[in-house]
Design a protein around this motif. Structure first.
Motif, PDB file in Angstrom:
ATOM      1  N   ALA A 103     -38.383   5.899 -34.376  1.00  0.00           N
ATOM      2  CA  ALA A 103     -37.441   4.781 -34.243  1.00  0.00           C
ATOM      3  C   ALA A 103     -36.001   5.276 -34.356  1.00  0.00           C
ATOM      4  CB  ALA A 103     -37.727   3.723 -35.305  1.00  0.00           C
ATOM      5  N   ALA A 104     -35.750   6.186 -35.264  1.00  0.00           N
ATOM      6  CA  ALA A 104     -34.402   6.727 -35.427  1.00  0.00           C
ATOM      7  C   ALA A 104     -34.012   7.569 -34.209  1.00  0.00           C
ATOM      8  CB  ALA A 104     -34.308   7.562 -36.697  1.00  0.00           C
ATOM      9  N   LEU A 105     -34.941   8.347 -33.682  1.00  0.00           N
ATOM     10  CA  LEU A 105     -34.657   9.150 -32.494  1.00  0.00           C
ATOM     11  C   LEU A 105     -34.246   8.272 -31.315  1.00  0.00           C
ATOM     12  CD1 LEU A 105     -37.461  11.857 -32.662  1.00  0.00           C
ATOM     13  CD2 LEU A 105     -34.998  12.305 -32.614  1.00  0.00           C
ATOM     14  N   ARG A 106     -34.854   7.114 -31.198  1.00  0.00           N
ATOM     15  CA  ARG A 106     -34.520   6.208 -30.098  1.00  0.00           C
ATOM     16  C   ARG A 106     -33.094   5.686 -30.200  1.00  0.00           C
ATOM     17  NH1 ARG A 106     -40.094   2.962 -30.439  1.00  0.00           N
ATOM     18  NH2 ARG A 106     -41.335   4.349 -29.147  1.00  0.00           N
ATOM     19  N   ARG A 107     -32.529   5.748 -31.382  1.00  0.00           N
ATOM     20  CA  ARG A 107     -31.200   5.170 -31.602  1.00  0.00           C
ATOM     21  C   ARG A 107     -30.071   6.176 -31.434  1.00  0.00           C
ATOM     22  NH1 ARG A 107     -31.430   1.790 -36.966  1.00  0.00           N
ATOM     23  NH2 ARG A 107     -29.524   0.927 -36.089  1.00  0.00           N
ATOM     24  N   ILE A 108     -30.397   7.453 -31.233  1.00  0.00           N
ATOM     25  CA  ILE A 108     -29.331   8.444 -31.063  1.00  0.00           C
ATOM     26  C   ILE A 108     -29.186   8.765 -29.572  1.00  0.00           C
ATOM     27  CG2 ILE A 108     -29.703   9.357 -33.383  1.00  0.00           C
ATOM     28  CD1 ILE A 108     -30.969  11.849 -32.125  1.00  0.00           C
ATOM     29  N   PRO A 109     -28.026   9.300 -29.178  1.00  0.00           N
ATOM     30  CA  PRO A 109     -27.803   9.622 -27.764  1.00  0.00           C
ATOM     31  C   PRO A 109     -28.863  10.578 -27.210  1.00  0.00           C
ATOM     32  CG  PRO A 109     -25.741   9.727 -28.973  1.00  0.00           C
ATOM     33  CD  PRO A 109     -26.842   9.562 -29.998  1.00  0.00           C
ATOM     34  N   ALA A 110     -29.179  10.429 -25.947  1.00  0.00           N
ATOM     35  CA  ALA A 110     -30.244  11.193 -25.301  1.00  0.00           C
ATOM     36  C   ALA A 110     -30.041  12.703 -25.401  1.00  0.00           C
ATOM     37  CB  ALA A 110     -30.374  10.778 -23.841  1.00  0.00           C
ATOM     38  N   ASP A 111     -28.800  13.183 -25.241  1.00  0.00           N
ATOM     39  CA  ASP A 111     -28.583  14.638 -25.302  1.00  0.00           C
ATOM     40  C   ASP A 111     -28.849  15.175 -26.706  1.00  0.00           C
ATOM     41  OD1 ASP A 111     -26.310  13.362 -26.313  1.00  0.00           O
ATOM     42  OD2 ASP A 111     -24.911  14.822 -25.466  1.00  0.00           O
ATOM     43  N   GLN A 112     -28.492  14.404 -27.727  1.00  0.00           N
ATOM     44  CA  GLN A 112     -28.777  14.811 -29.109  1.00  0.00           C
ATOM     45  C   GLN A 112     -30.279  14.726 -29.391  1.00  0.00           C
ATOM     46  OE1 GLN A 112     -26.336  12.440 -31.737  1.00  0.00           O
ATOM     47  NE2 GLN A 112     -24.456  13.006 -30.653  1.00  0.00           N
ATOM     48  N   VAL A 116     -32.708  17.852 -30.671  1.00  0.00           N
ATOM     49  CA  VAL A 116     -33.384  17.698 -31.969  1.00  0.00           C
ATOM     50  C   VAL A 116     -34.896  17.834 -31.783  1.00  0.00           C
ATOM     51  CG1 VAL A 116     -33.928  16.048 -33.809  1.00  0.00           C
ATOM     52  CG2 VAL A 116     -31.557  16.381 -33.093  1.00  0.00           C
ATOM     53  N   VAL A 117     -35.433  17.176 -30.779  1.00  0.00           N
ATOM     54  CA  VAL A 117     -36.875  17.253 -30.534  1.00  0.00           C
ATOM     55  C   VAL A 117     -37.272  18.664 -30.136  1.00  0.00           C
ATOM     56  CG1 VAL A 117     -38.723  16.487 -28.975  1.00  0.00           C
ATOM     57  CG2 VAL A 117     -37.173  14.811 -30.003  1.00  0.00           C
ATOM     58  N   ASN A 136     -24.644  25.739 -22.823  1.00  0.00           N
ATOM     59  CA  ASN A 136     -24.416  26.932 -23.635  1.00  0.00           C
ATOM     60  C   ASN A 136     -24.875  26.714 -25.078  1.00  0.00           C
ATOM     61  OD1 ASN A 136     -22.174  25.995 -25.343  1.00  0.00           O
ATOM     62  ND2 ASN A 136     -20.996  25.983 -23.440  1.00  0.00           N
ATOM     63  N   VAL A 137     -24.979  27.799 -25.808  1.00  0.00           N
ATOM     64  CA  VAL A 137     -25.492  27.796 -27.183  1.00  0.00           C
ATOM     65  C   VAL A 137     -24.635  26.923 -28.094  1.00  0.00           C
ATOM     66  CG1 VAL A 137     -25.891  29.287 -29.193  1.00  0.00           C
ATOM     67  CG2 VAL A 137     -26.612  30.039 -26.927  1.00  0.00           C
ATOM     68  N   ASN A 138     -23.312  26.998 -27.959  1.00  0.00           N
ATOM     69  CA  ASN A 138     -22.438  26.197 -28.826  1.00  0.00           C
ATOM     70  C   ASN A 138     -22.623  24.699 -28.599  1.00  0.00           C
ATOM     71  OD1 ASN A 138     -21.324  28.365 -30.195  1.00  0.00           O
ATOM     72  ND2 ASN A 138     -19.757  28.683 -28.619  1.00  0.00           N
ATOM     73  N   THR A 139     -22.853  24.292 -27.365  1.00  0.00           N
ATOM     74  CA  THR A 139     -23.108  22.883 -27.078  1.00  0.00           C
ATOM     75  C   THR A 139     -24.395  22.435 -27.757  1.00  0.00           C
ATOM     76  OG1 THR A 139     -21.956  23.051 -24.964  1.00  0.00           O
ATOM     77  CG2 THR A 139     -23.471  21.192 -25.222  1.00  0.00           C
ATOM     78  N   VAL A 140     -25.411  23.281 -27.702  1.00  0.00           N
ATOM     79  CA  VAL A 140     -26.684  22.954 -28.365  1.00  0.00           C
ATOM     80  C   VAL A 140     -26.475  22.815 -29.864  1.00  0.00           C
ATOM     81  CG1 VAL A 140     -29.013  23.794 -28.891  1.00  0.00           C
ATOM     82  CG2 VAL A 140     -28.103  24.003 -26.566  1.00  0.00           C
ATOM     83  N   LYS A 141     -25.734  23.739 -30.475  1.00  0.00           N
ATOM     84  CA  LYS A 141     -25.480  23.675 -31.923  1.00  0.00           C
ATOM     85  C   LYS A 141     -24.734  22.396 -32.288  1.00  0.00           C
ATOM     86  CE  LYS A 141     -25.448  28.637 -32.846  1.00  0.00           C
ATOM     87  NZ  LYS A 141     -24.649  29.778 -33.302  1.00  0.00           N
ATOM     88  N   THR A 142     -23.749  22.036 -31.467  1.00  0.00           N
ATOM     89  CA  THR A 142     -22.992  20.812 -31.725  1.00  0.00           C
ATOM     90  C   THR A 142     -23.898  19.587 -31.623  1.00  0.00           C
ATOM     91  OG1 THR A 142     -20.970  21.837 -30.875  1.00  0.00           O
ATOM     92  CG2 THR A 142     -21.025  19.423 -30.939  1.00  0.00           C
ATOM     93  N   ARG A 143     -24.711  19.545 -30.586  1.00  0.00           N
ATOM     94  CA  ARG A 143     -25.617  18.401 -30.424  1.00  0.00           C
ATOM     95  C   ARG A 143     -26.642  18.339 -31.550  1.00  0.00           C
ATOM     96  NH1 ARG A 143     -26.546  18.905 -23.869  1.00  0.00           N
ATOM     97  NH2 ARG A 143     -24.493  18.099 -23.299  1.00  0.00           N
ATOM     98  N   LEU A 144     -27.112  19.494 -32.003  1.00  0.00           N
ATOM     99  CA  LEU A 144     -28.051  19.512 -33.130  1.00  0.00           C
ATOM    100  C   LEU A 144     -27.401  18.947 -34.387  1.00  0.00           C
ATOM    101  CD1 LEU A 144     -30.044  22.878 -32.952  1.00  0.00           C
ATOM    102  CD2 LEU A 144     -31.004  20.584 -33.184  1.00  0.00           C
ATOM    103  N   ALA A 145     -26.198  19.401 -34.673  1.00  0.00           N
ATOM    104  CA  ALA A 145     -25.504  18.931 -35.877  1.00  0.00           C
ATOM    105  C   ALA A 145     -25.243  17.428 -35.801  1.00  0.00           C
ATOM    106  CB  ALA A 145     -24.191  19.696 -36.055  1.00  0.00           C
ATOM    107  N   ARG A 146     -24.753  16.969 -34.670  1.00  0.00           N
ATOM    108  CA  ARG A 146     -24.481  15.530 -34.512  1.00  0.00           C
ATOM    109  C   ARG A 146     -25.777  14.717 -34.538  1.00  0.00           C
ATOM    110  NH1 ARG A 146     -19.839  15.990 -29.794  1.00  0.00           N
ATOM    111  NH2 ARG A 146     -18.199  16.739 -31.181  1.00  0.00           N
TER     112      ARG A 146
END
Length: 171
Positions: A103-112, A116-117, A136-146
């Protein structure tokens, strides 16, 4: 050609009436239409015999009814078999935590949600996610953190917090 004209006249004179009768008998118009169409197709295939019946219309109506009942029985048997098979299978129930996370995953932006998944459920490294996502790797890290922060906010209590494991934890 005379047979075709004779059959066409029979069909034109009786089809709506037979459809009305069958619809009244089975209660579903679409199923009645299918069964009547099948019955008339069978009547055409056997027209030399059917036209000699006392009532070709009664023959078509009887065949249409049997076609509808047969279709109904097949549907019931499929449903029964499906239920029997489902009852024999042991299905793990989703845990409360799993339901909350989905349920929480459904509420976050698709790229994040995607990173995460891929990272936490699939087990891909940051580099592998970057390759799969075409970023790029930095974009992935940012999306993971957010994504982790957004999940934590939606999960709410400490029992359901997704831990980030620190920045050095990403593979």
């Amino acid at each position: 050609m005379r047979d075709a004209d004779e059959f066409d006249a029979f069909y034109a004179a009786s089809a709506q009436r037979v459809l009305g009768h069958l619809y009244a008998m089975i209660g579903r118009r679409a199923e009645a239409e299918d069964a009547v169409a099948e019955a008339y197709a069978r009547a055409w295939d056997r027209w030399a015999t059917v036209r000699e019946c006392d009532s070709p219309e009664a023959w078509v109506r009887s065949v249409a009814y049997r076609v509808a009942v047969s279709a109904w029985r097949k549907a019931v048997n499929r449903l029964t078999a499906h239920r029997r098979q489902a009852a024999e299978e042991h299905v793990e129930a989703s845990s409360v935590d799993h339901v909350a996370i989905v349920a929480a995953l459904r509420r976050i932006p698709a790229d994040q949600r995607r990173v995460v998944v891929l990272h936490h459920l699939v087990g891909l490294s940051v580099a592998e996610i970057a390759t799969e996502a075409g970023t790029n790797v930095n974009t992935v890290k940012t999306r993971l953190a957010r994504g982790r922060r957004a999940l934590a906010a939606h999960l709410g209590d400490d029992e359901h917090q997704v831990t980030s494991g620190g920045r050095g934890h990403e593979r």
